[in-house]
Design a protein around this motif. Sequence first.
Motif, PDB file in Angstrom:
ATOM      1  N   VAL A 267       0.824  -1.206   0.000  1.00  0.00           N
ATOM      2  CA  VAL A 267       0.000   0.000   0.000  1.00  0.00           C
ATOM      3  C   VAL A 267       0.857   1.254   0.000  1.00  0.00           C
ATOM      4  O   VAL A 267       0.562   2.212  -0.696  1.00  0.00           O
ATOM      5  CB  VAL A 267      -0.949   0.011   1.227  1.00  0.00           C
ATOM      6  CG1 VAL A 267      -1.737   1.300   1.301  1.00  0.00           C
ATOM      7  CG2 VAL A 267      -1.881  -1.179   1.189  1.00  0.00           C
ATOM      8  N   CYS A 268       1.943   1.235   0.776  1.00  0.00           N
ATOM      9  CA  CYS A 268       2.779   2.431   0.935  1.00  0.00           C
ATOM     10  C   CYS A 268       4.213   2.015   1.213  1.00  0.00           C
ATOM     11  O   CYS A 268       4.490   1.421   2.246  1.00  0.00           O
ATOM     12  CB  CYS A 268       2.252   3.277   2.085  1.00  0.00           C
ATOM     13  SG  CYS A 268       3.239   4.746   2.414  1.00  0.00           S
TER      14      CYS A 268
ATOM     15  N   ALA B 123      -1.561   0.090   9.445  1.00  0.00           N
ATOM     16  CA  ALA B 123      -2.478  -0.304   8.373  1.00  0.00           C
ATOM     17  C   ALA B 123      -3.151  -1.631   8.717  1.00  0.00           C
ATOM     18  O   ALA B 123      -4.358  -1.792   8.502  1.00  0.00           O
ATOM     19  CB  ALA B 123      -1.735  -0.411   7.044  1.00  0.00           C
TER      20      ALA B 123
ATOM     21  N   GLU C  83      -5.787  -0.966  11.332  1.00  0.00           N
ATOM     22  CA  GLU C  83      -6.947  -0.302  10.738  1.00  0.00           C
ATOM     23  C   GLU C  83      -7.785  -1.286   9.945  1.00  0.00           C
ATOM     24  O   GLU C  83      -9.013  -1.296  10.036  1.00  0.00           O
ATOM     25  CB  GLU C  83      -6.504   0.869   9.857  1.00  0.00           C
ATOM     26  CG  GLU C  83      -7.652   1.631   9.223  1.00  0.00           C
ATOM     27  CD  GLU C  83      -8.555   2.336  10.234  1.00  0.00           C
ATOM     28  OE1 GLU C  83      -9.692   2.664   9.859  1.00  0.00           O
ATOM     29  OE2 GLU C  83      -8.138   2.565  11.382  1.00  0.00           O
TER      30      GLU C  83
ATOM     31  N   LEU D 201     -10.933   1.931   3.852  1.00  0.00           N
ATOM     32  CA  LEU D 201      -9.481   1.737   3.895  1.00  0.00           C
ATOM     33  C   LEU D 201      -8.791   2.725   2.950  1.00  0.00           C
ATOM     34  O   LEU D 201      -7.730   3.264   3.270  1.00  0.00           O
ATOM     35  CB  LEU D 201      -9.098   0.298   3.549  1.00  0.00           C
ATOM     36  CG  LEU D 201      -7.612  -0.027   3.721  1.00  0.00           C
ATOM     37  CD1 LEU D 201      -7.163   0.189   5.168  1.00  0.00           C
ATOM     38  CD2 LEU D 201      -7.324  -1.451   3.278  1.00  0.00           C
TER      39      LEU D 201
ATOM     40  N   TRP E 230      -8.810   6.087   4.749  1.00  0.00           N
ATOM     41  CA  TRP E 230      -7.827   6.056   5.825  1.00  0.00           C
ATOM     42  C   TRP E 230      -6.407   6.118   5.264  1.00  0.00           C
ATOM     43  O   TRP E 230      -5.558   6.859   5.777  1.00  0.00           O
ATOM     44  CB  TRP E 230      -8.008   4.785   6.674  1.00  0.00           C
ATOM     45  CG  TRP E 230      -7.041   4.726   7.815  1.00  0.00           C
ATOM     46  CD1 TRP E 230      -7.201   5.263   9.053  1.00  0.00           C
ATOM     47  CD2 TRP E 230      -5.746   4.122   7.796  1.00  0.00           C
ATOM     48  NE1 TRP E 230      -6.084   5.032   9.815  1.00  0.00           N
ATOM     49  CE2 TRP E 230      -5.178   4.328   9.060  1.00  0.00           C
ATOM     50  CE3 TRP E 230      -5.014   3.432   6.838  1.00  0.00           C
ATOM     51  CZ2 TRP E 230      -3.908   3.862   9.402  1.00  0.00           C
ATOM     52  CZ3 TRP E 230      -3.748   2.961   7.161  1.00  0.00           C
ATOM     53  CH2 TRP E 230      -3.204   3.180   8.436  1.00  0.00           C
ATOM     54  N   SER E 231      -6.141   5.376   4.207  1.00  0.00           N
ATOM     55  CA  SER E 231      -4.800   5.354   3.611  1.00  0.00           C
ATOM     56  C   SER E 231      -4.410   6.722   3.080  1.00  0.00           C
ATOM     57  O   SER E 231      -3.261   7.161   3.244  1.00  0.00           O
ATOM     58  CB  SER E 231      -4.734   4.324   2.486  1.00  0.00           C
ATOM     59  OG  SER E 231      -4.913   3.025   3.001  1.00  0.00           O
TER      60      SER E 231
ATOM     61  N   LEU F 169      -1.544   7.348   5.501  1.00  0.00           N
ATOM     62  CA  LEU F 169      -0.337   6.795   4.885  1.00  0.00           C
ATOM     63  C   LEU F 169       0.253   7.730   3.832  1.00  0.00           C
ATOM     64  O   LEU F 169       1.473   7.918   3.771  1.00  0.00           O
ATOM     65  CB  LEU F 169      -0.620   5.430   4.249  1.00  0.00           C
ATOM     66  CG  LEU F 169      -1.036   4.306   5.183  1.00  0.00           C
ATOM     67  CD1 LEU F 169      -1.272   3.022   4.396  1.00  0.00           C
ATOM     68  CD2 LEU F 169      -0.010   4.082   6.282  1.00  0.00           C
TER      69      LEU F 169
END
Length: 176
Positions: free
Chosen positions: A4-5, A21, A24, A41, A44-45, A49
């Motif tokens: 994701v990151c 993450a 979450e 998600l 939130w990301s 993030l």
Amino acid sequence: GDAVCTTNPSGGRGVTLAIRAAAELTDLITTHPTRQWAPRLDTWSLEQLRPWFDEHQIHDRATRARWSGEPPDPDADISWDLMVAATTQRPDFMPTLGPFLAMLALPHSIDPVRDRVRAMLRNGWRPPTPPGPTRDDIVAAISRVTDHGGVLISAATRRQSPMAASAVVLSALTPL
């Protein structure tokens, strides 16, 4: 996690971001209907993030410029490590930087310090130079090892054994 990151490991943030993450995602799965997982998600990301990813891009650009021998540019983005360096002159920055460095506050929290460091740069301040070889010393050492002791370090050798190639470069720096 890194799917994701992905951030530069020099900041030491990857594990913390991955754990956050995962926590979450676990919370979303246990408290929300399936159809809400992806959008929640994603939101939130983007909020939690993405700012760290963006901050690492600033840091990476600043590091690349510094390693190229460029002085800090007050008109460019100011990286967190430059702000930390400024604490040698302005220890009062630490109450703002500390929570960011501990990842207790998002990167936008250090924007006021960013602006103050930009002003310091415009007034002539430059970060202290760390001890050790200069960029020119390192370039000279790398030039010497291209035929160090009669052993040519080819591109193929560097790919096959980067540790051995690094050891030769380090041995060339020793006389400095």
